[in-house]
Design a protein around this motif. Structure first.
Motif, short mmCIF file in Angstrom:
data_model
loop_
_atom_site.label_atom_id
_atom_site.label_comp_id
_atom_site.label_asym_id
_atom_site.label_seq_id
_atom_site.Cartn_x
_atom_site.Cartn_y
_atom_site.Cartn_z
N HIS A 84 0.81 -1.23 0.03
CA HIS A 84 0.04 0.09 0.03
C HIS A 84 0.81 1.22 0.22
CE1 HIS A 84 -2.70 3.24 1.64
NE2 HIS A 84 -3.56 2.61 0.93
N GLN A 85 2.05 1.43 0.85
CA GLN A 85 2.79 2.69 0.86
C GLN A 85 3.44 2.58 -0.58
OE1 GLN A 85 1.42 3.72 3.94
NE2 GLN A 85 3.36 4.96 3.74
N GLU A 104 -5.45 0.96 -11.13
CA GLU A 104 -4.38 1.15 -12.11
C GLU A 104 -3.52 -0.20 -11.41
OE1 GLU A 104 -3.68 5.82 -12.83
OE2 GLU A 104 -3.03 4.98 -11.05
N GLU A 158 1.15 4.17 -2.89
CA GLU A 158 0.94 5.75 -2.76
C GLU A 158 2.10 6.61 -3.19
OE1 GLU A 158 0.07 6.19 1.43
OE2 GLU A 158 -2.06 5.98 1.24
N ASN A 159 3.31 6.03 -3.03
CA ASN A 159 4.66 6.54 -3.42
C ASN A 159 4.59 6.66 -4.80
OD1 ASN A 159 5.49 6.57 -0.67
ND2 ASN A 159 7.03 4.94 -1.17
N GLN A 160 3.97 5.82 -5.73
CA GLN A 160 4.08 5.68 -7.16
C GLN A 160 2.70 6.20 -7.66
OE1 GLN A 160 5.04 2.03 -8.85
NE2 GLN A 160 6.69 1.67 -7.52
N ARG A 161 1.89 6.76 -6.48
CA ARG A 161 0.36 7.26 -6.97
C ARG A 161 -0.33 6.42 -7.82
NH1 ARG A 161 3.91 12.18 -6.68
NH2 ARG A 161 3.11 13.63 -4.99
N LEU A 162 -0.39 5.29 -7.34
CA LEU A 162 -1.09 4.37 -8.22
C LEU A 162 -2.30 4.00 -7.48
CD1 LEU A 162 1.42 1.32 -9.01
CD2 LEU A 162 0.11 2.73 -10.63
N THR A 163 -3.60 4.00 -8.21
CA THR A 163 -4.84 3.49 -7.65
C THR A 163 -5.12 2.22 -7.72
OG1 THR A 163 -5.98 3.68 -9.88
CG2 THR A 163 -5.75 6.02 -8.60
#
Length: 99
Positions: free
Chosen positions: A38-39, A50, A42-47
């Motif tokens: 999950h982190q 996606e 978030e770091n890669q801004r993936l939903t």
């Protein structure tokens, strides 16, 4: 005065005596993996949508992967998730820690 059999022992010893050490360790490992994935998402801004597309799976499967309560995640799913994030999964077998 009552005596307590677990006073002075470590937590792993207590869990071993209760017969649940393996289950507790597996649950903890799954929660850590879900958190790390999950982190990184978030770091890669993936939903989740996606991430599911990158893993060639459904969003529901990603939800199960990220659910810390769901311990029924396969190695294949973990490998797909880490590959989708550009990472690799490492699993080791080691001797238990001696106390």
């Amino acid at each position: 005065m009552a005596t307590h059999k677990n006073i002075g022992s470590d937590f792993d010893s207590f869990l071993t005596e209760e017969g649940i050490l393996g289950e507790v360790e597996a649950t903890a490992a799954k929660r850590i993996l879900a958190y790390q994935i999950h982190q990184e998402m978030e770091n890669q801004r993936l939903t989740k949508t996606e991430m599911a597309a990158k893993m060639h799976t459904s969003r529901a499967a990603v939800n199960r992967l990220l659910d810390p309560q769901n311990t029924a995640v396969t190695l294949k799913t973990l490998e797909q998730a880490t590959a989708a994030l550009g990472k690799r999964l490492r699993i080791i077998i080691e001797d238990p820690v001696k106390t």
